[in-house]
Write a protein that holds these residues in place. Structure first.
Motif, PDB file in Angstrom:
ATOM      1  N   LEU A 186       0.833  -1.201   0.000  1.00 53.42           N
ATOM      2  CA  LEU A 186       0.000   0.000   0.000  1.00 53.42           C
ATOM      3  C   LEU A 186       0.867   1.250   0.000  1.00 53.42           C
ATOM      4  O   LEU A 186       1.963   1.256   0.565  1.00 53.42           O
ATOM      5  N   ASP A 187       0.361   2.314  -0.607  1.00 53.56           N
ATOM      6  CA  ASP A 187       1.102   3.569  -0.536  1.00 53.56           C
ATOM      7  C   ASP A 187       0.804   4.259   0.801  1.00 53.56           C
ATOM      8  O   ASP A 187      -0.080   3.831   1.561  1.00 53.56           O
ATOM      9  N   LEU A 188       1.550   5.313   1.080  1.00 48.84           N
ATOM     10  CA  LEU A 188       1.452   5.964   2.382  1.00 48.84           C
ATOM     11  C   LEU A 188       0.044   6.457   2.701  1.00 48.84           C
ATOM     12  O   LEU A 188      -0.471   6.170   3.797  1.00 48.84           O
ATOM     13  N   PRO A 189      -0.637   7.201   1.823  1.00 51.28           N
ATOM     14  CA  PRO A 189      -1.998   7.649   2.170  1.00 51.28           C
ATOM     15  C   PRO A 189      -2.947   6.491   2.460  1.00 51.28           C
ATOM     16  O   PRO A 189      -3.807   6.595   3.345  1.00 51.28           O
ATOM     17  N   ALA A 190      -2.815   5.384   1.730  1.00 52.04           N
ATOM     18  CA  ALA A 190      -3.689   4.235   1.957  1.00 52.04           C
ATOM     19  C   ALA A 190      -3.416   3.611   3.322  1.00 52.04           C
ATOM     20  O   ALA A 190      -4.338   3.177   4.025  1.00 52.04           O
TER      21      ALA A 190
ATOM     22  N   LEU B  17     -13.844  -0.068  11.662  1.00 54.79           N
ATOM     23  CA  LEU B  17     -12.595   0.230  10.968  1.00 54.79           C
ATOM     24  C   LEU B  17     -12.793  -0.048   9.486  1.00 54.79           C
ATOM     25  O   LEU B  17     -13.513  -0.974   9.097  1.00 54.79           O
ATOM     26  N   ALA B  18     -12.115   0.737   8.665  1.00 62.75           N
ATOM     27  CA  ALA B  18     -12.337   0.673   7.223  1.00 62.75           C
ATOM     28  C   ALA B  18     -11.787  -0.617   6.618  1.00 62.75           C
ATOM     29  O   ALA B  18     -10.721  -1.096   7.023  1.00 62.75           O
ATOM     30  N   PRO B  19     -12.480  -1.181   5.630  1.00 60.70           N
ATOM     31  CA  PRO B  19     -11.935  -2.313   4.871  1.00 60.70           C
ATOM     32  C   PRO B  19     -10.923  -1.814   3.842  1.00 60.70           C
ATOM     33  O   PRO B  19     -10.898  -0.637   3.498  1.00 60.70           O
ATOM     34  N   GLU B  20     -10.094  -2.734   3.352  1.00 63.73           N
ATOM     35  CA  GLU B  20      -9.168  -2.441   2.255  1.00 63.73           C
ATOM     36  C   GLU B  20      -9.064  -3.697   1.395  1.00 63.73           C
ATOM     37  O   GLU B  20      -8.274  -4.603   1.668  1.00 63.73           O
ATOM     38  N   PRO B  21      -9.893  -3.778   0.358  1.00 64.34           N
ATOM     39  CA  PRO B  21      -9.908  -4.990  -0.474  1.00 64.34           C
ATOM     40  C   PRO B  21      -8.546  -5.338  -1.064  1.00 64.34           C
ATOM     41  O   PRO B  21      -8.265  -6.526  -1.312  1.00 64.34           O
ATOM     42  N   ALA B  22      -7.693  -4.340  -1.285  1.00 67.25           N
ATOM     43  CA  ALA B  22      -6.403  -4.607  -1.911  1.00 67.25           C
ATOM     44  C   ALA B  22      -5.548  -5.560  -1.102  1.00 67.25           C
ATOM     45  O   ALA B  22      -4.683  -6.249  -1.655  1.00 67.25           O
ATOM     46  N   VAL B  23      -5.760  -5.622   0.206  1.00 67.80           N
ATOM     47  CA  VAL B  23      -4.968  -6.536   1.039  1.00 67.80           C
ATOM     48  C   VAL B  23      -5.854  -7.584   1.713  1.00 67.80           C
ATOM     49  O   VAL B  23      -5.411  -8.285   2.623  1.00 67.80           O
ATOM     50  N   GLY B  24      -7.108  -7.685   1.281  1.00 66.85           N
ATOM     51  CA  GLY B  24      -8.005  -8.691   1.850  1.00 66.85           C
ATOM     52  C   GLY B  24      -8.531  -8.333   3.214  1.00 66.85           C
ATOM     53  O   GLY B  24      -8.974  -9.221   3.974  1.00 66.85           O
TER      54      GLY B  24
END
Length: 806
Positions: free
Chosen positions: A16-20, A33-40
């Protein structure tokens, strides 16, 4: 639950980049807490949970089980019971797809004035730590994360968001950090919550010495440290100080500010990576990273027979018999009983603030005893509140449905209806749990009065009000005092007025909310107040005396309310509110036998204690309160509790007393001599009741006490139950070091259930952590000086054997 390796988490973080990365380190909503599909990574859901798993709504959420409060549960001195509590809470969480429960509270009972002590286990760090560890093991055994709170030196509520708790390093480590250390060391709690206060000048959310140096460094903690809600004030300082997660969201001091701090070189990106790796570990442990977890199809409902049995037993077994002259208890069910007191008919089952939940029902003591006694007379008691509360007990009903509670209509600035709610509790939240489009500008609240005669009606909440009752209209504004954090939610302003009404009158109120979002983030609580008009205390006491004189036994129920036992407010006295002491004195003078039940979670002054026959400390017993008190008084369940905090004889007669900061500073000047430790050292007068005191329904003899060797010294002793009933005994062992500057301390305990006339050999192992001391000169742990004594006791007011150490 299995977890991926640290390298796997590191790889996900690096993708992930810094803002993500930074975006994931602040909550997405109030309790998610927010999901992040890019890392499952899926959504992670959190819930307050000291006495029940409330869910994602602060107010008006789903119906959940209301447990006995922490001090009542802890009074069992039973790790098995606390593990059961943890499993029960996990099941309640799983039913709502909640991943993390925000509990247990492991702060200590430093001063008995602390308003939030009802959420914390005890004044002793070992007792608190071991019970908390059991609770954590039970909760996490079902894959639901625990959160130890509040790190650290957060023992009072006055100026809680700015107070500087000044504690010497030895006391901090030996006393206030110890419960956290035990629960991490023995149970690997998956998360910790940072406190609002400062510690030795540094905000807890920025305290690198505690968070990084001790918790993550010395203890090797791999879990996550989150902030208390709205506690974080800085970006770089908090990120560098060991805080991993800012709550709530979506706004907060991190976000773009933390990204900028990293890019400016104020925060190393590796620090952000570590925070996120810890969050991913928590997510994986609770089944929100990778393959989503499975949830049970069927779990016990909050009002099921399974929950009723559990909650009655857990409450009753923790109740503590403080006095029982002539063995008036357990009560003979054939006797006539006069049940007296406001707490008998309006029993308090939970404290105030974030510990509150929406239970399926709350059983009063009058209802509980009425179900098992044929000869029961119930008499209401004197007033116990200075601040009215939202209507309860069906005093107001919804004009639309007729159900107990009120109707709430929320509108935007154009007058468009946003939502219409039935609110059983007669109070609702606006701004925190809203799940509709638009912003609330006005709220209309209405309820039908269900009785005739003299009543008091009123409203609660900030804003401009218009109230209409039976042709009478009043307009006024309510504002907060500005003296407390989050008053709009925790102690909203109120206004009441007396009326003489007929049953069926509709009470209608409209409030225009304040403009702007500067009032606690645009969050506030609103409600309708309703109850019968107060009667003069002299008339109430006269009625109680007549009932007591006519009965075989008088049971007087006294106690505190959420005015005294609540988040955000400390007590100023331990005396019972109102004329409750006068009520007890009058009844004791008229009755043949008098039993007092104390419906309070923390110590109260009992000037009448030598003039009544029995006293039972009942805590805040949860939804089954009345059934639990009935079981304890009749002996269906033995009230075998032992006190978890010391009861002083009067105000100011404790080793630590004041909770009011001086120039923003609250000095822990008593050092390690809090509670029973200070009383035993002569730093405060002899208490009314010591920590560990409790009579149960047995009588006990101790014999052949001996020291046994091991990692740390232990004790074996034979206990004999000379009473007429099976009973549970809690054998306590205290260590009195030889050095005069070292306080006595609880070192271990063990319990045995013994039949009438039977004996048991009890082995008590002491905890190795009680045999060390922090050496300020070397900055390291050392051993307590050789010598001293082991005290085998039923509380330090009843020492049964003194065993010298070589």
């Amino acid at each position: 639950m299995s977890t991926a390796s640290e390298s796997d988490h590191a790889a996900l973080v690096k993708s992930l980049d810094l803002p993500a990365k930074v975006a994931l380190l602040t909550g997405a909503t109030t309790f998610t807490l927010a999901p992040e599909p890019a890392v499952g990574l899926g959504e992670v859901r959190l819930s307050d949970g000291p006495t029940g798993v409330r869910g994602l709504k602060f107010s008006g959420g789903r119906v959940v089980a209301l447990l006995p409060n922490a001090t009542l549960l802890a009074s069992s001195w039973s790790e098995e019971s606390l593990a059961e509590v943890g499993r029960l809470l996990a099941e309640e969480a799983l039913a709502q797809r909640i991943h993390v429960v925000l509990g247990p509270t492991v702060n200590l009972h430093r001063s008995p004035l602390g308003g939030r002590l009802f959420e914390a286990f005890s004044e002793d760090p070992l007792l608190t730590g071991r019970l908390a560890a059991a609770y954590v093991r039970g909760l996490q055994s079902l894959g639901v994360g625990a959160t130890l709170k509040h790190l650290v030196a957060n023992e009072s509520e006055t100026e809680r968001d700015t107070v500087d708790s000044v504690v010497d390093e030895a006391t901090l480590r030996e006393v206030y950090l110890l419960p956290f250390e035990i629960a991490i060391d023995d149970a690997d709690a998956w998360s910790v919550m940072g406190a609002y206060n400062r510690v030795n000048g540094v905000p807890a959310t920025e305290h690198g010495h505690v968070n990084n140096g001790i918790v993550k460094g010395e203890w090797g903690y791999r879990g996550l440290i989150m902030s208390d809600w709205f506690a974080t004030r800085t970006a770089a300082a908090a990120a560098n100080g060991g805080l991993d997660l800012v709550m709530p969201g979506p706004d907060g001091p991190w976000g773009d500010a933390l990204v900028a701090a990293v890019r400016a070189g104020e925060v190393d990106e590796a620090v952000v990576d570590d925070h996120l790796a810890r969050l991913l570990l928590l997510a994986e442990r609770v089944g929100a990273l990778g393959t989503p977890r499975d949830y049970p199809d069927e779990l016990p409902a909050p009002d099921s027979a399974v929950r009723r049995e559990q909650l009655t037993r857990l409450a009753a077994q923790g109740m503590t018999v403080l006095r029982n002259e002539s063995e008036v208890l357990p009560l003979d069910p054939a006797l006539s009983v006069a049940l007296i007191g406001r707490h008998a008919v309006e029993t308090i089952g939970m404290g105030g603030g974030s510990a509150q939940v929406n239970p399926p029902y709350q059983v009063s003591i009058a209802e509980g005893l009425g179900a098992v006694l044929d000869r029961l007379t119930v008499v209401d008691g004197v007033d116990v509140r200075t601040r009215p509360v939202p209507a309860r007990g069906g005093f107001l009903t919804d004009p639309v449905t007729g159900a107990p509670g009120i109707r709430v209509v929320l509108r935007d600035a154009a007058g468009t209806e946003l939502e219409q709610r039935h609110v059983a509790a007669a109070t609702t939240m606006v701004g925190m749990d809203d799940d509709f489009e638009g912003t609330v500008a006005t709220a209309e609240l209405s309820g039908t009065v269900t009785r005739s005669g003299a009543v008091e009606l009123g409203v609660m909440g900030v804003g401009g009000w218009t109230v209409r009752v039976a042709g009478d209209e009043r307009s006024f504004a309510l504002r907060t005092s500005g003296k407390g954090f989050g008053e709009e939610v925790l102690t909203p302003p109120i206004s009441t007025h007396a009326y003489d009404l007929s049953e069926g009158t509709v009470f209608h109120a409209t409030v225009e909310l304040p403009h702007g979002a500067d009032w606690f983030g645009g969050v506030a609580q609103f409600g309708l107040i309703g109850h019968g008009a107060s009667r003069p205390a002299v008339d109430v006491i006269d009625e109680a005396v007549r009932a007591a004189a006519a009965a075989d036994v008088a049971v007087v129920v006294v106690g505190l309310t959420e005015e005294q036992e609540t988040e955000s407010v400390d007590k100023h006295t331990l005396h019972l509110p109102g004329a409750q002491d006068a009520l007890v004195e009058a009844v004791a003078g008229a009755a043949r036998r008098t039993v007092v039940v104390v419906n309070a979670a923390t110590p109260v002054i009992m000037p009448w204690r030598e003039r009544v026959d029995a006293i039972v400390w009942a805590g805040l017993p949860g939804q089954e309160a009345g059934h639990a008190v009935a079981a304890a008084l009749l002996g269906t369940v033995e009230p075998a509790g032992r006190l978890v905090t010391t009861f002083p004889t009067g105000d100011g007669r404790s080793p630590a007393w004041s909770v009011t900061p001086a120039d923003g500073v609250l000095a822990y000047a008593e050092g390690p001599f809090l509670g029973y430790r200070g009383h035993h050292a002569g730093r405060a007068p002899e208490p009314a009741f010591w920590l560990g005191h409790g009579l149960g329904y047995g009588r006990w003899e101790y014999a052949d006490a001996r020291v046994v060797t091991g990692d740390s010294p232990g004790v074996t002793v034979t206990v004999t139950n000379t009473g007429p009933r099976e009973s549970r005994e809690v054998v306590q062992v205290y260590f009195q070091p030889a050095a005069r500057d070292e306080p006595v301390r609880l070192a271990g305990w063990a319990a045995a259930t013994v039949p009438a006339g039977g004996s048991a050999r009890v082995v008590v192992a002491t905890d190795r952590r009680m045999w060390r001391r922090w050496d300020a000169a070397t900055g390291a742990w050392g051993s307590v000086a050789a010598g001293g004594e082991l005290l085998v006791a039923r509380g330090l007011g009843d020492v049964r054997a003194v065993l010298p150490l070589g």
